[in-house]
Motif scaffolding. Structure first.
Motif, PDB file in Angstrom:
ATOM      1  N   ARG A  61      37.009  70.917  38.258  1.00  0.00           N
ATOM      2  CA  ARG A  61      37.197  70.222  37.087  1.00  0.00           C
ATOM      3  C   ARG A  61      38.821  70.020  36.819  1.00  0.00           C
ATOM      4  O   ARG A  61      39.490  70.925  36.831  1.00  0.00           O
ATOM      5  N   ASP A  62      39.148  68.825  36.792  1.00  0.00           N
ATOM      6  CA  ASP A  62      40.605  68.582  36.555  1.00  0.00           C
ATOM      7  C   ASP A  62      40.479  67.408  35.320  1.00  0.00           C
ATOM      8  O   ASP A  62      40.735  66.326  35.630  1.00  0.00           O
ATOM      9  N   PRO A  63      40.984  67.935  33.927  1.00  0.00           N
ATOM     10  CA  PRO A  63      40.894  66.688  32.934  1.00  0.00           C
ATOM     11  C   PRO A  63      42.012  65.776  33.192  1.00  0.00           C
ATOM     12  O   PRO A  63      41.694  64.568  32.939  1.00  0.00           O
ATOM     13  N   ALA A  64      43.101  65.995  33.737  1.00  0.00           N
ATOM     14  CA  ALA A  64      44.116  65.007  34.040  1.00  0.00           C
ATOM     15  C   ALA A  64      43.613  63.920  34.921  1.00  0.00           C
ATOM     16  O   ALA A  64      44.120  62.933  34.882  1.00  0.00           O
ATOM     17  N   VAL A  65      42.893  64.312  36.046  1.00  0.00           N
ATOM     18  CA  VAL A  65      42.193  63.467  36.961  1.00  0.00           C
ATOM     19  C   VAL A  65      41.349  62.518  36.374  1.00  0.00           C
ATOM     20  O   VAL A  65      41.258  61.386  36.420  1.00  0.00           O
ATOM     21  N   GLN A  66      40.297  63.183  35.782  1.00  0.00           N
ATOM     22  CA  GLN A  66      39.462  62.713  35.080  1.00  0.00           C
ATOM     23  C   GLN A  66      39.787  61.562  33.962  1.00  0.00           C
ATOM     24  O   GLN A  66      39.166  60.606  33.800  1.00  0.00           O
ATOM     25  N   ARG A  67      40.607  61.935  33.423  1.00  0.00           N
ATOM     26  CA  ARG A  67      41.290  60.847  32.317  1.00  0.00           C
ATOM     27  C   ARG A  67      41.633  59.512  32.893  1.00  0.00           C
ATOM     28  O   ARG A  67      41.881  58.518  32.427  1.00  0.00           O
ATOM     29  N   LEU A  68      41.803  59.324  34.308  1.00  0.00           N
ATOM     30  CA  LEU A  68      42.345  58.420  34.898  1.00  0.00           C
ATOM     31  C   LEU A  68      41.321  57.536  35.383  1.00  0.00           C
ATOM     32  O   LEU A  68      41.658  56.200  35.873  1.00  0.00           O
ATOM     33  N   VAL A  69      40.089  57.874  35.607  1.00  0.00           N
ATOM     34  CA  VAL A  69      38.949  57.259  35.907  1.00  0.00           C
ATOM     35  C   VAL A  69      38.532  56.081  34.963  1.00  0.00           C
ATOM     36  O   VAL A  69      38.703  56.065  33.807  1.00  0.00           O
ATOM     37  N   ARG A  70      38.227  54.906  35.309  1.00  0.00           N
ATOM     38  CA  ARG A  70      37.927  53.865  34.681  1.00  0.00           C
ATOM     39  C   ARG A  70      36.679  53.208  34.983  1.00  0.00           C
ATOM     40  O   ARG A  70      36.137  53.241  36.092  1.00  0.00           O
ATOM     41  N   GLY A  71      36.200  52.410  34.250  1.00  0.00           N
ATOM     42  CA  GLY A  71      34.958  51.705  34.448  1.00  0.00           C
ATOM     43  C   GLY A  71      33.605  52.415  34.660  1.00  0.00           C
ATOM     44  O   GLY A  71      33.591  53.596  34.164  1.00  0.00           O
ATOM     45  N   HIS A  72      32.677  52.032  35.268  1.00  0.00           N
ATOM     46  CA  HIS A  72      31.390  52.572  35.331  1.00  0.00           C
ATOM     47  C   HIS A  72      31.479  53.942  36.189  1.00  0.00           C
ATOM     48  O   HIS A  72      30.745  54.896  35.909  1.00  0.00           O
ATOM     49  N   ARG A  73      32.508  54.090  36.963  1.00  0.00           N
ATOM     50  CA  ARG A  73      32.612  55.525  37.435  1.00  0.00           C
ATOM     51  C   ARG A  73      32.827  56.495  36.612  1.00  0.00           C
ATOM     52  O   ARG A  73      32.874  57.824  36.821  1.00  0.00           O
ATOM     53  N   ARG A  74      33.334  56.304  35.410  1.00  0.00           N
ATOM     54  CA  ARG A  74      33.355  57.268  34.595  1.00  0.00           C
ATOM     55  C   ARG A  74      32.079  58.165  34.124  1.00  0.00           C
ATOM     56  O   ARG A  74      31.995  59.235  33.786  1.00  0.00           O
ATOM     57  N   ILE A  75      30.954  57.272  34.356  1.00  0.00           N
ATOM     58  CA  ILE A  75      29.469  57.794  34.118  1.00  0.00           C
ATOM     59  C   ILE A  75      29.047  58.318  35.704  1.00  0.00           C
ATOM     60  O   ILE A  75      28.546  59.525  35.875  1.00  0.00           O
ATOM     61  N   THR A  76      28.987  57.257  36.731  1.00  0.00           N
ATOM     62  CA  THR A  76      28.162  57.508  37.973  1.00  0.00           C
ATOM     63  C   THR A  76      29.037  58.618  38.539  1.00  0.00           C
ATOM     64  O   THR A  76      28.357  59.347  39.535  1.00  0.00           O
ATOM     65  N   HIS A  77      30.433  58.691  38.344  1.00  0.00           N
ATOM     66  CA  HIS A  77      31.180  59.872  39.035  1.00  0.00           C
ATOM     67  C   HIS A  77      31.389  61.054  38.210  1.00  0.00           C
ATOM     68  O   HIS A  77      32.403  61.762  38.387  1.00  0.00           O
ATOM     69  N   ALA A  78      30.690  61.082  37.017  1.00  0.00           N
ATOM     70  CA  ALA A  78      30.734  62.340  36.284  1.00  0.00           C
ATOM     71  C   ALA A  78      30.648  63.677  36.996  1.00  0.00           C
ATOM     72  O   ALA A  78      29.824  63.775  37.974  1.00  0.00           O
TER      73      ALA A  78
END
Length: 273
Positions: A159-176
């Motif tokens: 888990r890395d919130p800094a990386v996760q904040r950079l994710v955009r689009g549908h992958r914020r859900i499919t790559h949760a």
């Protein structure tokens, strides 16, 4: 065996090798003007449960690299169960199976190629293919290198919130992270045998090239794995492609695809110091 040409740069031949669970389909890309380079054994991604030799991440990558003189062998490894629907595809000659079936088939291909020619081998892959490549290093013959593109290497995604904040689009859900963890459990099974590279065996890695996407949930695993490889004393080169997204090798017309294959081609032909 079926052959097909791609202009004056390479010949493409479908073949197979004998594997521990039956024949393993492969596709050979033979340059007509080969460079002084090892053969790259390449594994596509797809979360362990999808993808084949026609996926751009497999075929387009191999065609571009072979056009630059690098022999490439792509492996149609055994796919794993479908997440949420593990009963589908459980029968037939290429029935879906959990780990370590895919890794065992990759190792069988490596051993077969090592026997048929004296040239050295580089093993590489993208996403799930990168994970498979990393898990096969300790079980296969000696390698001249490994190439790992936007892979994930841990059963539970760091888990890395800094990386996760950079994710955009549908992958914020499919790559949760929770969904990726669930897919990993489907593939690995309750014991996780041979599914992920054991940290204690990383000292056996040859020189390694790691490519990651900046806006990718899985970069958190790539970050940790790169640190683990460095701590194990592995000769490591790593690049994080700025503003890029997961699976950039599946988009042949993109700037990120071009940058990545340039990095791979130059690294594969470069001789270790």
């Amino acid at each position: 065996m079926r052959g097909a040409g791609i202009g004056a740069s390479a010949d493409v031949v479908d073949d197979h090798v004998v594997g521990p669970h039956g024949p393993v389909p492969i596709r050979r890309y033979r340059p007509q003007d080969p460079a002084a380079a090892p053969t790259l054994v390449w594994l596509h991604g797809g979360g362990f449960f999808r993808g084949d030799l026609d996926l751009p991440e497999s075929d387009a990558v191999a065609r571009v690299l072979s056009a630059r003189g690098i022999p490439v062998v792509c492996v149609d490894y055994r796919l794993g169960p479908l997440p949420g629907m593990p009963w589908i595809g459980r029968t037939g000659p290429r029935a879906r199976r959990r780990a370590p079936h895919a890794r065992d088939e990759v190792v069988a291909v490596l051993r077969s190629l090592a026997e048929e020619c004296p040239a050295s081998l580089v093993l590489g892959g993208a996403s799930a293919g990168a994970c498979l490549a990393a898990s096969a290093v300790a079980a296969g013959p000696p390698l001249a290198g490994t190439v790992l593109a936007y892979g994930f290497f841990h059963a539970r995604l760091p888990r890395d919130p800094a990386v996760q904040r950079l994710v955009r689009g549908h992958r914020r859900i499919t790559h949760a992270p929770l969904l990726l963890d669930a897919a990993n459990r489907t593939y690995a099974g309750p014991l996780g045998a041979g599914a992920f590279p054991p940290p204690e065996d990383l000292s056996t890695f040859p020189r390694t090239l790691v490519l990651d996407a900046e806006r990718d949930t899985m970069r958190a695993s790539g970050d940790r794995f790169a640190r683990q490889l460095g701590a194990a004393g592995v000769d490591l080169e790593r690049h994080v492609l700025r503003d890029s997204r997961h699976a950039f090798l599946n988009r042949p017309g993109s700037i990120d695809f071009a940058a990545a294959v340039d990095l791979i081609a130059s690294w594969v032909v470069r001789r270790p110091v």
